[in-house]
Design a protein around this motif. Structure first.
Motif, PDB file in Angstrom:
ATOM      1  N   ASN A  22     -38.485 -13.376   7.240  1.00 43.02           N
ATOM      2  CA  ASN A  22     -39.177 -14.208   7.040  1.00 43.02           C
ATOM      3  C   ASN A  22     -40.281 -13.388   8.452  1.00 43.02           C
ATOM      4  OD1 ASN A  22     -38.039 -16.459   6.134  1.00 43.02           O
ATOM      5  ND2 ASN A  22     -37.024 -16.505   8.300  1.00 43.02           N
ATOM      6  N   ASP A  23     -41.259 -12.360   7.040  1.00 43.25           N
ATOM      7  CA  ASP A  23     -41.833 -11.947   7.567  1.00 43.25           C
ATOM      8  C   ASP A  23     -43.537 -11.570   7.257  1.00 43.25           C
ATOM      9  OD1 ASP A  23     -42.988 -10.203   9.983  1.00 43.25           O
ATOM     10  OD2 ASP A  23     -42.973  -8.088   8.615  1.00 43.25           O
ATOM     11  N   ILE A  24     -43.562 -12.906   6.341  1.00 39.87           N
ATOM     12  CA  ILE A  24     -44.584 -13.616   5.260  1.00 39.87           C
ATOM     13  C   ILE A  24     -45.300 -14.813   6.046  1.00 39.87           C
ATOM     14  CG2 ILE A  24     -45.715 -13.143   3.472  1.00 39.87           C
ATOM     15  CD1 ILE A  24     -43.583 -11.402   2.410  1.00 39.87           C
ATOM     16  N   LEU A  25     -46.645 -14.982   6.156  1.00 38.28           N
ATOM     17  CA  LEU A  25     -46.990 -16.536   6.375  1.00 38.28           C
ATOM     18  C   LEU A  25     -47.613 -16.761   5.019  1.00 38.28           C
ATOM     19  CD1 LEU A  25     -48.254 -16.123  10.048  1.00 38.28           C
ATOM     20  CD2 LEU A  25     -46.383 -16.899   9.976  1.00 38.28           C
ATOM     21  N   MET A  26     -48.306 -18.040   4.706  1.00 44.36           N
ATOM     22  CA  MET A  26     -49.520 -18.626   3.965  1.00 44.36           C
ATOM     23  C   MET A  26     -50.011 -18.716   5.131  1.00 44.36           C
ATOM     24  SD  MET A  26     -49.662 -18.975   0.805  1.00 44.36           S
ATOM     25  CE  MET A  26     -48.152 -18.901  -0.298  1.00 44.36           C
ATOM     26  N   VAL A  27     -51.457 -18.220   4.195  1.00 47.60           N
ATOM     27  CA  VAL A  27     -52.792 -18.641   5.505  1.00 47.60           C
ATOM     28  C   VAL A  27     -53.285 -19.309   4.575  1.00 47.60           C
ATOM     29  CG1 VAL A  27     -54.512 -17.899   7.017  1.00 47.60           C
ATOM     30  CG2 VAL A  27     -51.937 -17.399   7.707  1.00 47.60           C
ATOM     31  N   GLU A  28     -53.901 -20.569   4.569  1.00 47.08           N
ATOM     32  CA  GLU A  28     -54.991 -21.081   3.819  1.00 47.08           C
ATOM     33  C   GLU A  28     -55.299 -20.641   2.347  1.00 47.08           C
ATOM     34  OE1 GLU A  28     -59.224 -19.709   5.512  1.00 47.08           O
ATOM     35  OE2 GLU A  28     -58.715 -20.429   7.527  1.00 47.08           O
ATOM     36  N   GLY A  29     -53.413 -20.808   1.991  1.00 46.43           N
ATOM     37  CA  GLY A  29     -53.163 -20.437   0.612  1.00 46.43           C
ATOM     38  C   GLY A  29     -53.291 -18.790  -0.078  1.00 46.43           C
ATOM     39  N   LYS A  30     -53.378 -18.181   1.373  1.00 45.66           N
ATOM     40  CA  LYS A  30     -52.916 -16.396   0.508  1.00 45.66           C
ATOM     41  C   LYS A  30     -52.267 -16.182   1.295  1.00 45.66           C
ATOM     42  CE  LYS A  30     -57.236 -16.725  -2.062  1.00 45.66           C
ATOM     43  NZ  LYS A  30     -56.993 -16.043  -3.253  1.00 45.66           N
ATOM     44  N   ALA A  31     -51.035 -15.617   1.018  1.00 45.66           N
ATOM     45  CA  ALA A  31     -49.829 -14.780   1.653  1.00 45.66           C
ATOM     46  C   ALA A  31     -50.677 -13.599   2.627  1.00 45.66           C
ATOM     47  CB  ALA A  31     -48.787 -14.563   0.609  1.00 45.66           C
ATOM     48  N   LYS A  32     -49.539 -13.940   3.704  1.00 46.55           N
ATOM     49  CA  LYS A  32     -50.299 -12.586   4.746  1.00 46.55           C
ATOM     50  C   LYS A  32     -48.716 -12.172   5.186  1.00 46.55           C
ATOM     51  CE  LYS A  32     -52.836 -12.374   9.148  1.00 46.55           C
ATOM     52  NZ  LYS A  32     -53.507 -10.916   8.527  1.00 46.55           N
ATOM     53  N   ILE A  33     -48.997 -10.987   5.441  1.00 48.45           N
ATOM     54  CA  ILE A  33     -48.071  -9.909   5.822  1.00 48.45           C
ATOM     55  C   ILE A  33     -47.928  -9.824   7.243  1.00 48.45           C
ATOM     56  CG2 ILE A  33     -45.987  -7.912   5.010  1.00 48.45           C
ATOM     57  CD1 ILE A  33     -46.875  -8.813   2.127  1.00 48.45           C
ATOM     58  N   LYS A  34     -46.953  -9.655   8.306  1.00 46.30           N
ATOM     59  CA  LYS A  34     -46.985  -9.319   9.490  1.00 46.30           C
ATOM     60  C   LYS A  34     -47.286  -7.935   9.852  1.00 46.30           C
ATOM     61  CE  LYS A  34     -44.626 -13.346  10.944  1.00 46.30           C
ATOM     62  NZ  LYS A  34     -43.705 -14.082  11.706  1.00 46.30           N
ATOM     63  N   ASN A  35     -45.694  -7.568   9.016  1.00 41.07           N
ATOM     64  CA  ASN A  35     -45.422  -6.078   9.378  1.00 41.07           C
ATOM     65  C   ASN A  35     -44.812  -6.183  10.705  1.00 41.07           C
ATOM     66  OD1 ASN A  35     -46.444  -4.954   6.958  1.00 41.07           O
ATOM     67  ND2 ASN A  35     -48.012  -5.539   7.117  1.00 41.07           N
ATOM     68  N   LYS A  36     -44.932  -7.083  11.268  1.00 44.21           N
ATOM     69  CA  LYS A  36     -43.619  -7.199  12.262  1.00 44.21           C
ATOM     70  C   LYS A  36     -42.608  -6.474  12.482  1.00 44.21           C
ATOM     71  CE  LYS A  36     -46.868  -9.327  15.843  1.00 44.21           C
ATOM     72  NZ  LYS A  36     -47.777 -10.146  16.130  1.00 44.21           N
ATOM     73  N   ILE A  37     -41.548  -7.447  11.825  1.00 43.93           N
ATOM     74  CA  ILE A  37     -40.232  -7.130  11.495  1.00 43.93           C
ATOM     75  C   ILE A  37     -39.495  -6.751   9.811  1.00 43.93           C
ATOM     76  CG2 ILE A  37     -39.795  -7.970  13.243  1.00 43.93           C
ATOM     77  CD1 ILE A  37     -38.421 -10.596  11.566  1.00 43.93           C
ATOM     78  N   CYS A  38     -40.717  -6.145   9.313  1.00 49.39           N
ATOM     79  CA  CYS A  38     -40.638  -6.010   7.928  1.00 49.39           C
ATOM     80  C   CYS A  38     -39.964  -4.810   7.834  1.00 49.39           C
ATOM     81  CB  CYS A  38     -42.198  -5.769   7.278  1.00 49.39           C
ATOM     82  SG  CYS A  38     -41.851  -4.492   5.469  1.00 49.39           S
ATOM     83  N   ILE A  39     -38.395  -4.724   6.868  1.00 48.46           N
ATOM     84  CA  ILE A  39     -38.123  -3.548   6.935  1.00 48.46           C
ATOM     85  C   ILE A  39     -38.209  -2.843   5.484  1.00 48.46           C
ATOM     86  CG2 ILE A  39     -35.891  -4.914   7.553  1.00 48.46           C
ATOM     87  CD1 ILE A  39     -34.716  -5.355   4.941  1.00 48.46           C
ATOM     88  N   ASN A  40     -39.773  -2.657   5.157  1.00 45.95           N
ATOM     89  CA  ASN A  40     -39.984  -2.142   4.011  1.00 45.95           C
ATOM     90  C   ASN A  40     -39.307  -2.377   3.128  1.00 45.95           C
ATOM     91  OD1 ASN A  40     -42.019  -1.450   5.419  1.00 45.95           O
ATOM     92  ND2 ASN A  40     -41.019   0.402   6.206  1.00 45.95           N
ATOM     93  N   CYS A  41     -38.330  -3.298   2.364  1.00 44.80           N
ATOM     94  CA  CYS A  41     -37.516  -3.456   1.342  1.00 44.80           C
ATOM     95  C   CYS A  41     -38.473  -3.469   0.116  1.00 44.80           C
ATOM     96  CB  CYS A  41     -36.252  -4.688   1.056  1.00 44.80           C
ATOM     97  SG  CYS A  41     -37.437  -5.914   0.617  1.00 44.80           S
ATOM     98  N   GLY A  42     -39.307  -3.879  -0.026  1.00 44.47           N
ATOM     99  CA  GLY A  42     -40.218  -4.184  -1.354  1.00 44.47           C
ATOM    100  C   GLY A  42     -39.717  -4.870  -2.019  1.00 44.47           C
ATOM    101  N   HIS A  43     -39.125  -6.593  -1.398  1.00 48.89           N
ATOM    102  CA  HIS A  43     -39.317  -6.815  -2.920  1.00 48.89           C
ATOM    103  C   HIS A  43     -40.229  -8.167  -2.785  1.00 48.89           C
ATOM    104  CE1 HIS A  43     -36.686  -9.283  -5.114  1.00 48.89           C
ATOM    105  NE2 HIS A  43     -36.163 -10.187  -4.180  1.00 48.89           N
TER     106      HIS A  43
END
Ligand code: SF4
Ligand code: SF4
Length: 85
Positions: A22-43
């Protein structure tokens, strides 16, 4: 670091739904990756229907489109790959 090209993103939400941590948010209709706890899985790169997600972790030119015939891996081989890496 994972990043979304806001010009390309159509706000479908597929990357949000599939991000395991759950490291991705939707902000004003666009995905935004927080890169806080991302595990770089690439999915998120794999699931995006319009290739809006990229990463600085590896060469994006090496990312190939999924092709079921070419990507077919015997189940035992995949299991052993996961176990021993
Ligand atoms: S690379 Fe994986 S963990 Fe990181 S944002 Fe994308 S789906 Fe989430
Ligand atoms: S999957 Fe792609 S188009 Fe859909 S919200 Fe994520 S970045 Fe945007």
């Amino acid at each position: 670091m994972m990043k979304v090209d806001e010009e390309k993103c159509i706000g479908c939400g597929k990357c949000l739904d599939d991000c395991l941590v759950n490291d991705i948010l939707m902000v004003e209709g666009k995905a935004k990756i927080k890169n806080k706890i991302c595990i770089n899985c690439g999915h998120c790169i794999a699931i995006c229907p319009i290739n809006a997600v990229s990463t600085t972790e590896y060469n994006m030119d090496e990312v190939k489109e999924y092709n079921e015939e070419k990507f077919s891996i015997p189940a035992d081989n995949l299991l052993n790959f996961i176990k021993f890496h």
